[in-house]
Design an enzyme around this catalytic site. Structure first.
Site, PDB file in Angstrom:
ATOM      1  N   ASN A  37     -31.771  23.430 -15.097  1.00 13.34           N
ATOM      2  CA  ASN A  37     -32.631  22.565 -15.907  1.00 13.34           C
ATOM      3  C   ASN A  37     -34.113  22.931 -15.784  1.00 13.34           C
ATOM      4  O   ASN A  37     -34.660  22.938 -14.688  1.00 13.34           O
ATOM      5  CB  ASN A  37     -32.414  21.107 -15.463  1.00 13.34           C
ATOM      6  CG  ASN A  37     -32.760  20.110 -16.547  1.00 13.34           C
ATOM      7  OD1 ASN A  37     -33.062  20.480 -17.675  1.00 13.34           O
ATOM      8  ND2 ASN A  37     -32.698  18.828 -16.200  1.00 13.34           N
ATOM      9  N   HIS A 122     -24.543   5.139 -14.478  1.00  9.75           N
ATOM     10  CA  HIS A 122     -25.972   4.917 -14.230  1.00  9.75           C
ATOM     11  C   HIS A 122     -26.434   3.640 -14.909  1.00  9.75           C
ATOM     12  O   HIS A 122     -26.203   3.456 -16.093  1.00  9.75           O
ATOM     13  CB  HIS A 122     -26.794   6.050 -14.822  1.00  9.75           C
ATOM     14  CG  HIS A 122     -26.745   7.307 -14.037  1.00  9.75           C
ATOM     15  ND1 HIS A 122     -27.731   8.245 -14.102  1.00  9.75           N
ATOM     16  CD2 HIS A 122     -25.838   7.787 -13.159  1.00  9.75           C
ATOM     17  CE1 HIS A 122     -27.429   9.262 -13.301  1.00  9.75           C
ATOM     18  NE2 HIS A 122     -26.279   9.009 -12.721  1.00  9.75           N
ATOM     19  N   ARG A 147     -24.922   3.418 -10.134  1.00 12.50           N
ATOM     20  CA  ARG A 147     -26.215   3.780  -9.556  1.00 12.50           C
ATOM     21  C   ARG A 147     -27.284   2.885 -10.167  1.00 12.50           C
ATOM     22  O   ARG A 147     -27.367   2.751 -11.388  1.00 12.50           O
ATOM     23  CB  ARG A 147     -26.524   5.248  -9.857  1.00 12.50           C
ATOM     24  CG  ARG A 147     -27.782   5.750  -9.189  1.00 12.50           C
ATOM     25  CD  ARG A 147     -28.103   7.184  -9.595  1.00 12.50           C
ATOM     26  NE  ARG A 147     -29.018   7.212 -10.724  1.00 12.50           N
ATOM     27  CZ  ARG A 147     -29.835   8.240 -11.006  1.00 12.50           C
ATOM     28  NH1 ARG A 147     -29.816   9.324 -10.249  1.00 12.50           N
ATOM     29  NH2 ARG A 147     -30.633   8.187 -12.052  1.00 12.50           N
ATOM     30  N   TYR A 159     -38.690   7.808 -12.072  1.00 12.65           N
ATOM     31  CA  TYR A 159     -37.432   8.551 -12.142  1.00 12.65           C
ATOM     32  C   TYR A 159     -36.239   7.597 -12.313  1.00 12.65           C
ATOM     33  O   TYR A 159     -36.129   6.609 -11.588  1.00 12.65           O
ATOM     34  CB  TYR A 159     -37.214   9.390 -10.874  1.00 12.65           C
ATOM     35  CG  TYR A 159     -35.797   9.899 -10.835  1.00 12.65           C
ATOM     36  CD1 TYR A 159     -35.422  10.971 -11.639  1.00 12.65           C
ATOM     37  CD2 TYR A 159     -34.817   9.242 -10.100  1.00 12.65           C
ATOM     38  CE1 TYR A 159     -34.106  11.388 -11.686  1.00 12.65           C
ATOM     39  CE2 TYR A 159     -33.498   9.668 -10.133  1.00 12.65           C
ATOM     40  CZ  TYR A 159     -33.158  10.735 -10.930  1.00 12.65           C
ATOM     41  OH  TYR A 159     -31.857  11.136 -10.999  1.00 12.65           O
ATOM     42  N   ASP A 217     -30.681   6.484  -5.851  1.00 12.37           N
ATOM     43  CA  ASP A 217     -31.206   7.840  -5.670  1.00 12.37           C
ATOM     44  C   ASP A 217     -32.689   7.771  -5.315  1.00 12.37           C
ATOM     45  O   ASP A 217     -33.508   7.331  -6.130  1.00 12.37           O
ATOM     46  CB  ASP A 217     -31.003   8.629  -6.974  1.00 12.37           C
ATOM     47  CG  ASP A 217     -31.282  10.112  -6.807  1.00 12.37           C
ATOM     48  OD1 ASP A 217     -31.902  10.496  -5.795  1.00 12.37           O
ATOM     49  OD2 ASP A 217     -30.884  10.892  -7.701  1.00 12.37           O
ATOM     50  N   HIS A 219     -34.464  10.411  -4.733  1.00 11.06           N
ATOM     51  CA  HIS A 219     -35.035  11.607  -5.366  1.00 11.06           C
ATOM     52  C   HIS A 219     -36.076  12.323  -4.500  1.00 11.06           C
ATOM     53  O   HIS A 219     -37.140  12.731  -4.994  1.00 11.06           O
ATOM     54  CB  HIS A 219     -35.593  11.256  -6.747  1.00 11.06           C
ATOM     55  CG  HIS A 219     -35.233  12.271  -7.780  1.00 11.06           C
ATOM     56  ND1 HIS A 219     -36.157  13.117  -8.352  1.00 11.06           N
ATOM     57  CD2 HIS A 219     -34.040  12.609  -8.324  1.00 11.06           C
ATOM     58  CE1 HIS A 219     -35.550  13.916  -9.215  1.00 11.06           C
ATOM     59  NE2 HIS A 219     -34.261  13.631  -9.212  1.00 11.06           N
ATOM     60  N   GLU A 243     -29.014   8.222  -1.842  1.00 11.81           N
ATOM     61  CA  GLU A 243     -29.047   9.658  -2.133  1.00 11.81           C
ATOM     62  C   GLU A 243     -30.440  10.229  -1.968  1.00 11.81           C
ATOM     63  O   GLU A 243     -31.425   9.574  -2.299  1.00 11.81           O
ATOM     64  CB  GLU A 243     -28.572   9.828  -3.587  1.00 11.81           C
ATOM     65  CG  GLU A 243     -28.736  11.222  -4.133  1.00 11.81           C
ATOM     66  CD  GLU A 243     -28.361  11.280  -5.618  1.00 11.81           C
ATOM     67  OE1 GLU A 243     -27.750  10.327  -6.138  1.00 11.81           O
ATOM     68  OE2 GLU A 243     -28.697  12.290  -6.251  1.00 11.81           O
ATOM     69  N   GLU A 269     -27.785  18.035  -4.188  1.00 14.41           N
ATOM     70  CA  GLU A 269     -27.796  18.522  -5.580  1.00 14.41           C
ATOM     71  C   GLU A 269     -28.634  19.778  -5.752  1.00 14.41           C
ATOM     72  O   GLU A 269     -28.371  20.571  -6.648  1.00 14.41           O
ATOM     73  CB  GLU A 269     -28.249  17.423  -6.548  1.00 14.41           C
ATOM     74  CG  GLU A 269     -29.687  16.988  -6.384  1.00 14.41           C
ATOM     75  CD  GLU A 269     -30.044  15.794  -7.266  1.00 14.41           C
ATOM     76  OE1 GLU A 269     -29.235  14.860  -7.380  1.00 14.41           O
ATOM     77  OE2 GLU A 269     -31.143  15.790  -7.828  1.00 14.41           O
ATOM     78  N   ARG A 290     -23.411  16.284  -2.235  1.00 16.02           N
ATOM     79  CA  ARG A 290     -23.838  16.123  -3.628  1.00 16.02           C
ATOM     80  C   ARG A 290     -23.908  17.447  -4.390  1.00 16.02           C
ATOM     81  O   ARG A 290     -24.421  17.496  -5.517  1.00 16.02           O
ATOM     82  CB  ARG A 290     -25.222  15.448  -3.663  1.00 16.02           C
ATOM     83  CG  ARG A 290     -25.194  14.005  -3.285  1.00 16.02           C
ATOM     84  CD  ARG A 290     -24.689  13.130  -4.404  1.00 16.02           C
ATOM     85  NE  ARG A 290     -25.622  13.058  -5.512  1.00 16.02           N
ATOM     86  CZ  ARG A 290     -25.273  12.906  -6.777  1.00 16.02           C
ATOM     87  NH1 ARG A 290     -23.991  12.842  -7.128  1.00 16.02           N
ATOM     88  NH2 ARG A 290     -26.181  12.833  -7.731  1.00 16.02           N
ATOM     89  N   HIS A 319     -22.689  16.315  -7.924  1.00 12.98           N
ATOM     90  CA  HIS A 319     -23.768  16.001  -8.860  1.00 12.98           C
ATOM     91  C   HIS A 319     -23.282  16.171 -10.303  1.00 12.98           C
ATOM     92  O   HIS A 319     -22.870  17.266 -10.683  1.00 12.98           O
ATOM     93  CB  HIS A 319     -24.935  16.962  -8.590  1.00 12.98           C
ATOM     94  CG  HIS A 319     -26.204  16.593  -9.281  1.00 12.98           C
ATOM     95  ND1 HIS A 319     -27.141  17.530  -9.648  1.00 12.98           N
ATOM     96  CD2 HIS A 319     -26.713  15.394  -9.652  1.00 12.98           C
ATOM     97  CE1 HIS A 319     -28.162  16.910 -10.214  1.00 12.98           C
ATOM     98  NE2 HIS A 319     -27.937  15.622 -10.227  1.00 12.98           N
ATOM     99  N   ASP A 323     -27.384  17.728 -17.219  1.00 12.61           N
ATOM    100  CA  ASP A 323     -27.765  19.149 -17.198  1.00 12.61           C
ATOM    101  C   ASP A 323     -26.692  20.031 -16.553  1.00 12.61           C
ATOM    102  O   ASP A 323     -26.767  21.258 -16.652  1.00 12.61           O
ATOM    103  CB  ASP A 323     -29.140  19.374 -16.558  1.00 12.61           C
ATOM    104  CG  ASP A 323     -29.343  18.692 -15.223  1.00 12.61           C
ATOM    105  OD1 ASP A 323     -29.607  17.476 -15.216  1.00 12.61           O
ATOM    106  OD2 ASP A 323     -29.251  19.372 -14.193  1.00 12.61           O
ATOM    107  N   GLU A 346     -20.015  11.638  -9.994  1.00 17.60           N
ATOM    108  CA  GLU A 346     -21.038  11.127 -10.911  1.00 17.60           C
ATOM    109  C   GLU A 346     -20.650  11.499 -12.345  1.00 17.60           C
ATOM    110  O   GLU A 346     -20.261  12.629 -12.617  1.00 17.60           O
ATOM    111  CB  GLU A 346     -22.397  11.750 -10.567  1.00 17.60           C
ATOM    112  CG  GLU A 346     -23.526  11.244 -11.447  1.00 17.60           C
ATOM    113  CD  GLU A 346     -24.881  11.832 -11.054  1.00 17.60           C
ATOM    114  OE1 GLU A 346     -24.902  12.871 -10.366  1.00 17.60           O
ATOM    115  OE2 GLU A 346     -25.902  11.241 -11.428  1.00 17.60           O
ATOM    116  N   TRP A 409     -41.255  14.912  -6.874  1.00 20.69           N
ATOM    117  CA  TRP A 409     -40.788  14.167  -8.048  1.00 20.69           C
ATOM    118  C   TRP A 409     -39.333  13.745  -7.866  1.00 20.69           C
ATOM    119  O   TRP A 409     -38.479  14.385  -7.510  1.00 20.69           O
ATOM    120  CB  TRP A 409     -40.899  15.008  -9.331  1.00 20.69           C
ATOM    121  CG  TRP A 409     -40.273  14.271 -10.462  1.00 20.69           C
ATOM    122  CD1 TRP A 409     -40.771  13.158 -11.091  1.00 20.69           C
ATOM    123  CD2 TRP A 409     -39.005  14.543 -11.079  1.00 20.69           C
ATOM    124  NE1 TRP A 409     -39.885  12.714 -12.037  1.00 20.69           N
ATOM    125  CE2 TRP A 409     -38.791  13.555 -12.054  1.00 20.69           C
ATOM    126  CE3 TRP A 409     -38.023  15.521 -10.876  1.00 20.69           C
ATOM    127  CZ2 TRP A 409     -37.640  13.507 -12.838  1.00 20.69           C
ATOM    128  CZ3 TRP A 409     -36.898  15.475 -11.659  1.00 20.69           C
ATOM    129  CH2 TRP A 409     -36.712  14.476 -12.648  1.00 20.69           C
TER     130      TRP A 409
END
Ligand code: EZ4
Ligand code: CO
Length: 409
Positions: A37, A122, A147, A159, A217, A219, A243, A269, A290, A319, A323, A346, A409
């Site tokens: 991605n 999600h 999630r 996010y 998550d 992130h 996560e 991930e 993940r 994951h 994407d 997921e 991020w």
């Protein structure tokens, strides 16, 4: 049998995908996902310039040998570009092997260990009513694990929170990559997030009861101490997993988190090989792997890492964002069907346009995902449809703190 062609197809049906199509002298074809991605064309070039020439005339039956050849002969090992390229070849060869055998790939991996794969969906919202609405929608859709991502007062863009209005009945549709010339800048404030999140989970538990599995998550945004505190604060709400609580480059961080909380931890991930995760597994610092078939080098290493993880009671949580293409999703579904230590898959669901390009045999019934029983992976590329959607540059966003500092991020 011999490989006589390997074509790299870049298509953008609502989002970019890079797909490898391997063809044998007997006319059997196999597909592999090479989508990275925001950096898609680097993998397309790696494949076209440096891998396709090496595949021609090879025996597609020798999957392990081809994997080891590509991994070792490149000398510069690991990394997302290299491993996504190797993953695409690996998946395509498993697809071919399944088609030749007349069996779905999970049969070749040992057969079904379950009726189907439990999944999580999600949900997100900018406030509690919107979040509850989104959770209800996911439950009605069959998900028994969800999630939960939420806006935080004072943070503008966050996010995991869908920008669109979550009117009842509308499918949750969060997509971080934007088709913009430059990455979108978002903002972040860890202390505001840590203050806000436990109250949100308390409200969700009160509304939906104890049974619904809840995930979150982080992130990669917290320090080890912040993550440890969040894990402790969330313990009363019984998360299925937390996560990516800390940046994945420094796996030692999870040791500190683990010492302080019994909230289950999931990570992986962005991992590319077993060397990124082996200590986390053997020291039992995580509960769920993940890793994704596409970014971890394909079906072959994903099956191996899960067999290693089984020794330590660590389970899969592959994951599955949009994407990861339908081909990559199929690849890890077959692994998930076969392994004993499957945890949760997921499932974000691809757009109808994506599904018109990738024709799939998967089924999703009452929260259980199944890759189908077509020989191979169960995905075919509709090349006419794919040709309608030209590549469009897209970037993942990035974060800055209030004072302008770049943040994870
Ligand atoms: O940000 O797949 O758990 N899911 C995630 C994803 C990732 C994207 C990056 O391409 O963290 O939303
Ligand atoms: Co994630």
């Amino acid at each position: 049998m011999k490989i006589v062609a390997a074509d790299v197809v870049v298509t953008s049906p609502t989002r970019n995908f890079v797909t490898l199509k391997v063809t044998t002298d007997e006319g059997v074809t196999g597909l592999g996902d090479a989508t990275l991605n925001g950096r898609e064309l680097s993998v397309a070039a790696y494949l076209k310039e440096h891998v396709v020439p090496l595949l021609l005339n090879r025996d597609p039956a020798n999957i392990e040998d081809t994997w080891q050849f590509l991994y070792r002969s490149g000398y510069w090992r690991r990394g997302p570009v290299t491993m996504a390229a190797i993953a695409a070849v690996d998946m395509a060869l498993w697809d071919i092997k399944g088609k030749v055998a007349g069996m779905p790939v999970y049969q070749l991996l040992g057969g079904a260990s379950r009726r189907g794969l439990s999944t999580y969906g999600h949900a997100s919202g900018r406030d509690l009513p919107e979040l509850f609405d989104s959770i209800r929608h996911e439950k009605e859709h069959g998900f028994t694990a969800i999630r939960v991502q939420t806006s935080v007062p004072g943070i503008k863009a966050l996010y995991g929170v869908a920008a669109q209005t979550q009117a009842s009945g509308e499918r949750y549709d969060y997509e971080p990559a934007q088709r913009t010339a430059l990455p979108v800048e978002e903002d972040w404030d860890t202390r505001a997030y840590l203050r806000h999140l436990p109250g949100v989970f308390e409200a969700v538990r009160n509304e939906f009861g104890p049974e619904l599995a809840l995930l979150h998550d982080g992130h990669h945004r917290m320090t080890p101490l912040q993550a440890a505190k969040l894990g402790k604060d969330l313990e009363p709400y019984d998360l299925f997993w937390l996560e990516d609580c800390t940046p994945a480059e420094n796996q030692d961080a999870l040791r500190l988190v683990r010492q302080h909380t019994t909230t289950p931890l999931a990570i992986g991930e962005v991992f590319n090989t077993i060397y990124d995760i082996k200590d986390l597994i053997s020291e039992q610092l995580i509960d769920y792997v993940r890793c994704a078939s596409t970014h971890f080098g394909g079906i072959t290493p994903l099956k191996k890492v899960m067999d290693f993880a089984a020794v330590y009671q660590v389970k899969s949580g592959f994951h599955g964002p949009t994407d990861v293409s339908p081909v990559g999703l199929a690849a890890q579904m077959h692994v998930g069907m076969a392994i004993h230590n499957f945890g949760l898959q997921e499932y974000m669901e691809h757009s109808p346009t994506t599904n018109s390009v990738f024709e799939q045999s998967l089924t999703f019934v009452e929260g259980l995902l199944h890759p189908g029983d077509e020989p191979g992976l169960g995905v075919e590329l509709n090349e006419e449809e794919a040709a309608k959607y030209a590549y469009q540059a897209a970037y993942l966003p990035y974060n800055r703190l209030a004072d302008g500092t770049v943040h994870d991020w």
